[in-house]
Design a protein around this motif. Structure first.
Motif, PDB file in Angstrom:
ATOM      1  N   PHE A 197       0.856  -1.181   0.000  1.00  0.00           N
ATOM      2  CA  PHE A 197       0.000   0.000   0.000  1.00  0.00           C
ATOM      3  C   PHE A 197       0.896   1.236   0.000  1.00  0.00           C
ATOM      4  O   PHE A 197       1.697   1.442   0.922  1.00  0.00           O
ATOM      5  N   HIS A 198       0.765   2.063  -1.038  1.00  0.00           N
ATOM      6  CA  HIS A 198       1.595   3.245  -1.196  1.00  0.00           C
ATOM      7  C   HIS A 198       0.833   4.469  -0.696  1.00  0.00           C
ATOM      8  O   HIS A 198      -0.197   4.850  -1.253  1.00  0.00           O
ATOM      9  N   LEU A 199       1.370   5.079   0.345  1.00  0.00           N
ATOM     10  CA  LEU A 199       0.766   6.251   0.960  1.00  0.00           C
ATOM     11  C   LEU A 199       1.641   7.471   0.671  1.00  0.00           C
ATOM     12  O   LEU A 199       2.841   7.456   0.924  1.00  0.00           O
ATOM     13  N   LEU A 200       1.023   8.512   0.124  1.00  0.00           N
ATOM     14  CA  LEU A 200       1.725   9.752  -0.186  1.00  0.00           C
ATOM     15  C   LEU A 200       1.195  10.856   0.724  1.00  0.00           C
ATOM     16  O   LEU A 200      -0.011  11.115   0.770  1.00  0.00           O
ATOM     17  N   ILE A 201       2.099  11.492   1.461  1.00  0.00           N
ATOM     18  CA  ILE A 201       1.714  12.557   2.386  1.00  0.00           C
ATOM     19  C   ILE A 201       2.354  13.856   1.911  1.00  0.00           C
ATOM     20  O   ILE A 201       3.575  13.957   1.788  1.00  0.00           O
ATOM     21  N   LEU A 202       1.504  14.855   1.658  1.00  0.00           N
ATOM     22  CA  LEU A 202       1.962  16.129   1.123  1.00  0.00           C
ATOM     23  C   LEU A 202       1.503  17.264   2.019  1.00  0.00           C
ATOM     24  O   LEU A 202       0.345  17.336   2.404  1.00  0.00           O
ATOM     25  N   GLY A 203       2.415  18.175   2.294  1.00  0.00           N
ATOM     26  CA  GLY A 203       2.055  19.358   3.055  1.00  0.00           C
ATOM     27  C   GLY A 203       2.127  20.625   2.240  1.00  0.00           C
ATOM     28  O   GLY A 203       2.169  21.713   2.793  1.00  0.00           O
ATOM     29  N   GLY A 204       2.158  20.496   0.901  1.00  0.00           N
ATOM     30  CA  GLY A 204       2.369  21.664   0.069  1.00  0.00           C
ATOM     31  C   GLY A 204       3.855  21.941  -0.061  1.00  0.00           C
ATOM     32  O   GLY A 204       4.698  21.288   0.554  1.00  0.00           O
ATOM     33  N   SER A 205       4.198  22.925  -0.876  1.00  0.00           N
ATOM     34  CA  SER A 205       5.604  23.184  -1.177  1.00  0.00           C
ATOM     35  C   SER A 205       6.407  23.598   0.054  1.00  0.00           C
ATOM     36  O   SER A 205       7.627  23.478   0.064  1.00  0.00           O
ATOM     37  N   GLN A 206       5.728  24.071   1.108  1.00  0.00           N
ATOM     38  CA  GLN A 206       6.448  24.483   2.304  1.00  0.00           C
ATOM     39  C   GLN A 206       6.213  23.561   3.496  1.00  0.00           C
ATOM     40  O   GLN A 206       6.665  23.847   4.608  1.00  0.00           O
ATOM     41  N   GLY A 207       5.516  22.448   3.277  1.00  0.00           N
ATOM     42  CA  GLY A 207       5.263  21.517   4.359  1.00  0.00           C
ATOM     43  C   GLY A 207       4.061  21.920   5.198  1.00  0.00           C
ATOM     44  O   GLY A 207       3.536  23.011   5.075  1.00  0.00           O
ATOM     45  N   ALA A 208       3.613  20.992   6.037  1.00  0.00           N
ATOM     46  CA  ALA A 208       2.460  21.246   6.921  1.00  0.00           C
ATOM     47  C   ALA A 208       2.770  20.609   8.266  1.00  0.00           C
ATOM     48  O   ALA A 208       2.695  19.387   8.415  1.00  0.00           O
ATOM     49  N   ARG A 209       3.106  21.419   9.258  1.00  0.00           N
ATOM     50  CA  ARG A 209       3.545  20.887  10.542  1.00  0.00           C
ATOM     51  C   ARG A 209       2.455  20.060  11.212  1.00  0.00           C
ATOM     52  O   ARG A 209       2.744  19.023  11.825  1.00  0.00           O
ATOM     53  N   PRO A 226       3.069  -4.365   7.541  1.00  0.00           N
ATOM     54  CA  PRO A 226       4.206  -4.550   6.647  1.00  0.00           C
ATOM     55  C   PRO A 226       3.904  -4.152   5.211  1.00  0.00           C
ATOM     56  O   PRO A 226       4.819  -4.004   4.398  1.00  0.00           O
ATOM     57  N   ARG A 227       2.627  -4.018   4.896  1.00  0.00           N
ATOM     58  CA  ARG A 227       2.250  -3.665   3.522  1.00  0.00           C
ATOM     59  C   ARG A 227       2.447  -2.187   3.216  1.00  0.00           C
ATOM     60  O   ARG A 227       2.311  -1.767   2.070  1.00  0.00           O
ATOM     61  N   LEU A 228       2.745  -1.394   4.217  1.00  0.00           N
ATOM     62  CA  LEU A 228       2.746   0.058   4.062  1.00  0.00           C
ATOM     63  C   LEU A 228       4.107   0.584   3.601  1.00  0.00           C
ATOM     64  O   LEU A 228       5.138   0.280   4.195  1.00  0.00           O
ATOM     65  N   GLN A 229       4.083   1.382   2.545  1.00  0.00           N
ATOM     66  CA  GLN A 229       5.248   2.135   2.096  1.00  0.00           C
ATOM     67  C   GLN A 229       4.830   3.594   1.971  1.00  0.00           C
ATOM     68  O   GLN A 229       3.829   3.903   1.330  1.00  0.00           O
ATOM     69  N   TYR A 246      10.148   7.744  11.465  1.00  0.00           N
ATOM     70  CA  TYR A 246       9.896   6.560  10.628  1.00  0.00           C
ATOM     71  C   TYR A 246      10.935   5.478  10.916  1.00  0.00           C
ATOM     72  O   TYR A 246      10.605   4.283  10.982  1.00  0.00           O
ATOM     73  N   ALA A 247      12.187   5.885  11.055  1.00  0.00           N
ATOM     74  CA  ALA A 247      13.242   4.909  11.323  1.00  0.00           C
ATOM     75  C   ALA A 247      12.994   4.194  12.650  1.00  0.00           C
ATOM     76  O   ALA A 247      13.163   2.959  12.740  1.00  0.00           O
ATOM     77  N   ARG A 248      12.596   4.940  13.667  1.00  0.00           N
ATOM     78  CA  ARG A 248      12.312   4.316  14.965  1.00  0.00           C
ATOM     79  C   ARG A 248      11.145   3.340  14.870  1.00  0.00           C
ATOM     80  O   ARG A 248      11.138   2.284  15.516  1.00  0.00           O
ATOM     81  N   ALA A 249      10.148   3.683  14.069  1.00  0.00           N
ATOM     82  CA  ALA A 249       8.964   2.829  13.936  1.00  0.00           C
ATOM     83  C   ALA A 249       9.210   1.638  13.025  1.00  0.00           C
ATOM     84  O   ALA A 249       8.393   0.703  12.993  1.00  0.00           O
ATOM     85  N   GLY A 250      10.307   1.646  12.285  1.00  0.00           N
ATOM     86  CA  GLY A 250      10.602   0.543  11.367  1.00  0.00           C
ATOM     87  C   GLY A 250       9.694   0.516  10.154  1.00  0.00           C
ATOM     88  O   GLY A 250       9.464  -0.551   9.573  1.00  0.00           O
ATOM     89  N   ILE A 251       9.190   1.671   9.724  1.00  0.00           N
ATOM     90  CA  ILE A 251       8.291   1.759   8.573  1.00  0.00           C
ATOM     91  C   ILE A 251       9.076   2.226   7.354  1.00  0.00           C
ATOM     92  O   ILE A 251       9.825   3.210   7.423  1.00  0.00           O
ATOM     93  N   ALA A 252       8.908   1.515   6.245  1.00  0.00           N
ATOM     94  CA  ALA A 252       9.598   1.879   5.006  1.00  0.00           C
ATOM     95  C   ALA A 252       9.066   3.235   4.527  1.00  0.00           C
ATOM     96  O   ALA A 252       7.873   3.380   4.241  1.00  0.00           O
TER      97      ALA A 252
END
Length: 382
Positions: A197-209, A226-229, A246-252
């Motif tokens: 499952f491919h998840l894309l998270i966007l906050g706009g060009s300047q990010g979204a805190r 495990p299916r989540l990328q 993400y590294a701490r959570a072990g999520i790709a």
């Protein structure tokens, strides 16, 4: 710009200045128009003029677009001293805009929003060059509100329900989308492991805190999936913190402040979690992807909520208000979508029906008419 052929009337091509930017929501529609404008004739030329903010410079340089900068700053939302300083720069910005216009000799100037559009469009009007604006949102920004009385044409993404523009000048075109993104609308998703499952998270060009923080809080509940990328566009300030989470959570996950290959990211995504700026909405409907919108609540007149609601009511997206957003809620929504692939496909199909792929073409066709009328009494040599 010294290598420009002169006199300009000795060529059959046309020249366009695209003025403004500041954010991707302003800049990318201008790029979409410029891409199509160049296809109309091999001698057509485009020059971008903006304030030289990092996003503008980096994107335009990477794509190879000629661009120039003027010394200008915004007025809205600043303290008194910074407003006075910004006002003091306007005469110089007008002089420099005038010089750039006289050197480039455009047949038309298109303002795409953002404060740097103001001096350029105003200077073009003073020089008798045909001028136009593009307004991406339902409610116009300050620059377009100030310029609306002097320009020849105003291109609108949405119908002017509030009657803010002269109906003799206004034309509803939709919001232009870049070629590389528009091409995905009729293209099937790439084959991949159906379990991923491919998840894309966007906050706009300047990010979204707010989105970044909610996603970090959601990661413990998503760690056993495990299916989540994930591909997460964070903005510059939050990139290190989010990457470590993400590294701490072990999520790709691929975590970057900004992505230059947005077409590819859209193409792979099953679900997009994002703001609801007009350009983001236009791109999502152009490629046909399901979205979970989290509108920016402080946008002028809360226009992002209106943008998102149009897709929600059509069954093409869902929406969560930022005041309700937290890690548990976001994790719950993402897990629900992971387990409902058919629903995602239906939402994506509905989103695709709402796209306006002809938007850039509408604008370029009309710009050509403005240019032709202006040049009617100036015969060209072959």
């Amino acid at each position: 710009m010294s290598d420009a052929p002169k006199p300009y009337r000795a060529t059959r091509g046309r020249r366009l200045i695209v003025a403004g930017g500041g954010t991707g929501g302003h800049l990318f529609p201008g790029i979409a128009v410029a891409q199509l404008f160049l296809t109309r004739h091999p001698r057509n030329r485009v020059l971008f003029i903006n304030a030289g903010r990092p996003l503008e410079v980096n994107v335009l340089a990477r794509l190879g677009w000629p661009h120039a900068t003027i010394p200008v700053e915004g007025l809205k939302g600043r303290g008194l001293w910074r407003q006075l300083n910004a006002l003091a720069k306007i005469p110089g910005a007008l002089r420099q805009s005038r010089a750039l216009i006289q050197d480039f000799e455009p047949d038309g100037v298109l303002g795409v929003g953002g404060y740097s559009a103001g001096p350029v469009v105003l200077a073009a009007w003073m020089l008798g060059v045909p001028t136009a604006l593009h307004e991406q949102n339902r409610l116009p920004g300050l620059t377009n509100r100030l310029l609306r009385r002097v320009v020849d044409r105003i291109y609108l993404t949405f119908a002017d329900d509030t009657h803010r523009f002269d109906p003799r000048k206004a034309l509803v075109t939709g919001n232009p989308v870049r070629d590389e993104i528009l091409a995905l609308g009729a293209k099937p998703k790439p084959s991949a492991d159906p379990a991923t499952f491919h998840l894309l998270i966007l906050g706009g060009s300047q990010g979204a805190r707010a989105i970044n923080e909610a996603m970090v809080a959601a990661l413990p509940r998503l760690a056993d999936c495990p299916r989540l990328q994930v591909v997460h566009q964070t903005g510059l300030e939050d990139e290190p913190t989010v990457a470590r989470a993400y590294a701490r959570a072990g999520i790709a996950a691929t975590v970057q402040a900004f992505f230059n290959d947005m077409a590819e990211q859209y193409h792979r995504a099953h679900l997009i979690v994002c703001r609801a700026g007009a350009t983001t909405v236009a791109e999502i409907t152009a490629v046909g992807r399901a979205a979970l919108f989290i509108p920016f609540p402080h946008a002028a007149d809360d226009h992002q909520t209106g943008n998102a609601r149009a897709l929600v009511e059509a069954g093409a997206a869902e929406m969560v208000a930022q005041r309700d957003l937290n890690g548990d809620l976001l994790a719950e929504r993402i897990l629900d979508f992971i387990n409902q692939r058919q629903r995602l496909a239906e939402m994506a199909a509905r989103a695709l029906t709402l796209g306006r792929p002809e938007a850039a073409l509408n604008i370029v066709n009309d710009l050509y008419q403005l240019m032709e009328r202006s040049r009617a009494d100036a015969p060209e040599t072959p």
